[in-house]
Write a protein that holds these residues in place. Structure first.
Motif, PDB file in Angstrom:
ATOM      1  N   LEU A   1       0.834  -1.203   0.000  1.00 57.21           N
ATOM      2  CA  LEU A   1       0.000   0.000   0.000  1.00 57.21           C
ATOM      3  C   LEU A   1       0.867   1.251   0.000  1.00 57.21           C
ATOM      4  CD1 LEU A   1      -2.781   1.266   0.086  1.00 57.21           C
ATOM      5  CD2 LEU A   1      -2.782   0.995   2.572  1.00 57.21           C
ATOM      6  N   LYS A   2       1.962   1.232   0.746  1.00 57.32           N
ATOM      7  CA  LYS A   2       2.855   2.383   0.801  1.00 57.32           C
ATOM      8  C   LYS A   2       3.459   2.668  -0.568  1.00 57.32           C
ATOM      9  CE  LYS A   2       7.021   4.148   3.087  1.00 57.32           C
ATOM     10  NZ  LYS A   2       8.098   3.842   4.068  1.00 57.32           N
ATOM     11  N   GLU A   3       3.889   1.632  -1.250  1.00 54.17           N
ATOM     12  CA  GLU A   3       4.478   1.812  -2.583  1.00 54.17           C
ATOM     13  C   GLU A   3       3.438   2.303  -3.579  1.00 54.17           C
ATOM     14  OE1 GLU A   3       7.856  -1.716  -2.243  1.00 54.17           O
ATOM     15  OE2 GLU A   3       5.814  -2.163  -2.869  1.00 54.17           O
ATOM     16  N   THR A   4       2.221   1.818  -3.433  1.00 58.95           N
ATOM     17  CA  THR A   4       1.140   2.273  -4.325  1.00 58.95           C
ATOM     18  C   THR A   4       0.876   3.755  -4.137  1.00 58.95           C
ATOM     19  OG1 THR A   4       0.142   0.064  -4.170  1.00 58.95           O
ATOM     20  CG2 THR A   4      -1.225   1.828  -5.037  1.00 58.95           C
ATOM     21  N   GLU A   5       0.848   4.206  -2.887  1.00 57.28           N
ATOM     22  CA  GLU A   5       0.610   5.628  -2.614  1.00 57.28           C
ATOM     23  C   GLU A   5       1.757   6.480  -3.128  1.00 57.28           C
ATOM     24  OE1 GLU A   5      -0.144   5.733   1.607  1.00 57.28           O
ATOM     25  OE2 GLU A   5      -2.319   5.751   1.272  1.00 57.28           O
ATOM     26  N   GLU A   6       2.990   6.004  -3.012  1.00 55.09           N
ATOM     27  CA  GLU A   6       4.138   6.762  -3.514  1.00 55.09           C
ATOM     28  C   GLU A   6       4.043   6.943  -5.027  1.00 55.09           C
ATOM     29  OE1 GLU A   6       7.480   4.540  -2.150  1.00 55.09           O
ATOM     30  OE2 GLU A   6       7.465   5.431  -0.129  1.00 55.09           O
ATOM     31  N   ARG A   7       3.691   5.890  -5.727  1.00 51.34           N
ATOM     32  CA  ARG A   7       3.519   6.001  -7.187  1.00 51.34           C
ATOM     33  C   ARG A   7       2.397   6.983  -7.518  1.00 51.34           C
ATOM     34  NH1 ARG A   7       5.095   1.620 -10.818  1.00 51.34           N
ATOM     35  NH2 ARG A   7       6.638   0.288  -9.809  1.00 51.34           N
ATOM     36  N   PHE A   8       1.331   6.937  -6.737  1.00 46.30           N
ATOM     37  CA  PHE A   8       0.194   7.833  -6.967  1.00 46.30           C
ATOM     38  C   PHE A   8       0.596   9.293  -6.806  1.00 46.30           C
ATOM     39  CE2 PHE A   8      -2.960  10.234  -4.403  1.00 46.30           C
ATOM     40  CZ  PHE A   8      -3.863  10.528  -5.411  1.00 46.30           C
ATOM     41  N   VAL A   9       1.277   9.621  -5.716  1.00 51.60           N
ATOM     42  CA  VAL A   9       1.655  11.010  -5.438  1.00 51.60           C
ATOM     43  C   VAL A   9       2.613  11.532  -6.511  1.00 51.60           C
ATOM     44  CG1 VAL A   9       2.869  12.518  -3.824  1.00 51.60           C
ATOM     45  CG2 VAL A   9       1.252  10.826  -2.963  1.00 51.60           C
ATOM     46  N   ASN A  10       3.514  10.679  -6.987  1.00 50.33           N
ATOM     47  CA  ASN A  10       4.532  11.128  -7.939  1.00 50.33           C
ATOM     48  C   ASN A  10       4.060  11.117  -9.384  1.00 50.33           C
ATOM     49  OD1 ASN A  10       6.476  11.481  -5.897  1.00 50.33           O
ATOM     50  ND2 ASN A  10       7.068   9.329  -5.982  1.00 50.33           N
ATOM     51  N   ASN A  11       3.109  10.239  -9.725  1.00 52.04           N
ATOM     52  CA  ASN A  11       2.795  10.007 -11.128  1.00 52.04           C
ATOM     53  C   ASN A  11       1.410  10.441 -11.576  1.00 52.04           C
ATOM     54  OD1 ASN A  11       5.315   8.755 -11.211  1.00 52.04           O
ATOM     55  ND2 ASN A  11       4.478   6.696 -10.958  1.00 52.04           N
ATOM     56  N   ASN A  12       0.486  10.619 -10.640  1.00 57.04           N
ATOM     57  CA  ASN A  12      -0.893  10.876 -11.048  1.00 57.04           C
ATOM     58  C   ASN A  12      -1.021  12.183 -11.830  1.00 57.04           C
ATOM     59  OD1 ASN A  12      -3.807  12.138 -10.250  1.00 57.04           O
ATOM     60  ND2 ASN A  12      -3.903   9.920 -10.465  1.00 57.04           N
ATOM     61  N   LEU A  13      -1.607  12.100 -13.007  1.00 55.67           N
ATOM     62  CA  LEU A  13      -1.684  13.267 -13.894  1.00 55.67           C
ATOM     63  C   LEU A  13      -2.628  14.341 -13.360  1.00 55.67           C
ATOM     64  CD1 LEU A  13      -1.714  11.589 -17.428  1.00 55.67           C
ATOM     65  CD2 LEU A  13       0.176  12.756 -16.284  1.00 55.67           C
ATOM     66  N   ALA A  14      -3.702  13.935 -12.713  1.00 56.42           N
ATOM     67  CA  ALA A  14      -4.631  14.925 -12.160  1.00 56.42           C
ATOM     68  C   ALA A  14      -3.949  15.780 -11.102  1.00 56.42           C
ATOM     69  CB  ALA A  14      -5.857  14.227 -11.562  1.00 56.42           C
ATOM     70  N   LEU A  15      -3.095  15.165 -10.281  1.00 55.74           N
ATOM     71  CA  LEU A  15      -2.357  15.927  -9.272  1.00 55.74           C
ATOM     72  C   LEU A  15      -1.327  16.842  -9.932  1.00 55.74           C
ATOM     73  CD1 LEU A  15      -1.719  13.281  -6.452  1.00 55.74           C
ATOM     74  CD2 LEU A  15      -3.518  15.008  -6.601  1.00 55.74           C
ATOM     75  N   ILE A  16      -0.682  16.352 -10.980  1.00 54.51           N
ATOM     76  CA  ILE A  16       0.306  17.169 -11.685  1.00 54.51           C
ATOM     77  C   ILE A  16      -0.368  18.397 -12.291  1.00 54.51           C
ATOM     78  CG2 ILE A  16       1.867  17.221 -13.670  1.00 54.51           C
ATOM     79  CD1 ILE A  16       2.483  14.273 -13.114  1.00 54.51           C
TER      80      ILE A  16
END
Length: 415
Positions: A21-36
């Motif tokens: 779960l931690k690794e999934t959240e890290e990928r989300f924070v760094n890669n998610n286009l909506a956040l970018i």
């Protein structure tokens, strides 16, 4: 209790990605286009502060005579015959308009930041819910596959016995019917899994061809967690940490400040100027200093002021509406999570292990012809139903806790 695993991201095959779960959240924070995209919105809003701080540029104009009929010269710049003039003027904003615009730009930047965090709150809830859903879906899919493999082997044996005339055809058809039903249910489950997998892969931006395999640890110590937290603390946390509430509060602050700005707009701005005219005035080499402003006889910005007042009242109601919505959401989420915790606590932790052992004994007894086919299938159906319900209960419990996190804007239950 289900907790995030510590396994490192890996791809044991070409189509499987194991993630905690931690690794999934890290990928989300760094890669998610909506956040970018939302981060760019913050940068744009911050750039508007720079614009608001800038002063108006001075105006400069110069004019020269096009044609002098006395000297018969174009653009005559001679000392005695030429004529030219110049003027320098500067607009000065009054009544604190510049400072108010700077403050409004700052509020816009803060709102963009809160919108970013509210977007992250919403997407993270979806991310974590999908993560747990995929895990329990895969557990259920494994159960189906075990039963399908077992019944497939049994069916093959039954077909051989039927050919030899040892059993009736109805027993073969009964096993075959049960097998087809399981395969249909498994296919429906896989369709649902594909939908959730697609959503999660889009959130963390991994290849659509991969299959995400959540890595979490499970135990039998699913202790209640809500009983240790006072409800008022949850509500206070929602008031304090919900980014959308903070953004609504800033919206009210913005409308109040805008009302002040619109009132100040009724006060005329002043323009000061310096001018020189070589010989176009009543004296040669005429110089002057001037001041100009409009007379607010007719337009005193009455419409914009009234509109700003209405916006203040509207934002007050909007803020109150959002606060009441948060209270309602938390009350509903808390009650649901509490019911699921109590239901989970009522289950004997040894029940699942005992039931798994029992189904193994049932299969052995059936092979030894100690029980009938109908009894065997009935036990198998009960085993499947119980395991699926247990998986669903665990999923619903975790999702309810995630809903508490979502509603309060605080990771109270960071499994």
């Amino acid at each position: 209790m289900v907790t995030g695993g510590s396994a490192h991201a890996q791809t044991p095959g070409n189509d499987t990605l194991k993630l905690s779960l931690k690794e999934t959240e890290e990928r989300f924070v760094n890669n998610n286009l909506a956040l970018i995209i939302q981060r760019y919105e913050i940068s744009q809003a911050q750039a508007q502060i720079i614009t608001a701080r800038l002063f108006n540029n001075p105006d400069f104009n110069i004019a020269n005579g096009l044609y002098n009929p006395e000297t018969k010269k174009y653009f005559d710049m001679s000392r005695n015959g030429g004529e030219y003039s110049a003027e320098l003027s500067q607009l000065i904003l009054t009544a604190g308009k510049r400072n108010k615009n700077i403050q409004l730009a700052r509020i816009n930047a803060e709102q963009a930041t809160y919108q970013f965090y509210d977007l992250m709150r919403t997407l993270k809830y979806t991310l974590r819910s999908d993560f747990y859903k995929i895990y329990f879906q895969q557990q259920s899919a494994g159960l189906y596959q075990e039963e399908i493999n077992s019944l497939s082997s049994t069916l093959a044996v039954f077909k051989e016995q039927y050919k030899k005339g040892n059993i009736a055809q109805k027993e073969v058809l009964r096993i075959q019917s049960q097998l087809y039903a399981l395969q249909t249910e498994q296919n429906d489950l896989r369709d649902a899994m594909d939908d959730v997998q697609s959503e999660l892969k889009l959130l963390i931006r991994v290849s659509p061809g991969l299959t995400i395999q959540p890595q979490i640890s499970t135990g039998s110590d699913s202790k209640p967690v809500l009983e240790n937290i006072v409800y008022q603390r949850l509500l206070d946390s929602a008031y304090t940490h919900r980014a959308d509430l903070k953004s609504a509060g800033l919206g009210l602050e913005y409308s109040k400040l805008n009302l002040q700005l619109q009132k100040s707009m009724a006060i005329p701005d002043v323009s000061i100027s310096l001018a020189y005219d070589k010989q176009g005035s009543y004296i040669r080499n005429y110089t002057s200093a001037g001041i100009a402003f409009s007379l607010p006889f007719f337009n005193r910005n009455q419409g914009a002021i009234r509109q700003a007042r209405i916006a203040v009242d509207e934002n007050k109601v909007q803020l109150q509406s959002q606060r009441e919505q948060v209270e309602s959401e938390l009350d509903n989420s808390y009650k649901s999570a509490l019911r699921l915790e109590r239901l989970d606590s009522s289950f004997d932790p040894k029940f699942k292990a005992d039931f798994n052992q029992l189904i193994g004994e049932v299969f052995k007894n059936y092979q030894r012809h100690n029980i009938s086919l109908l009894e065997f299938l009935d036990f198998y159906e009960s085993y499947k139903t119980n395991t699926l319900q247990f998986n669903m209960l665990q999923l619903n419990r975790l999702t309810a806790l995630e809903q508490i996190n979502f509603v309060t804007g605080t990771p109270f239950f960071n499994q």
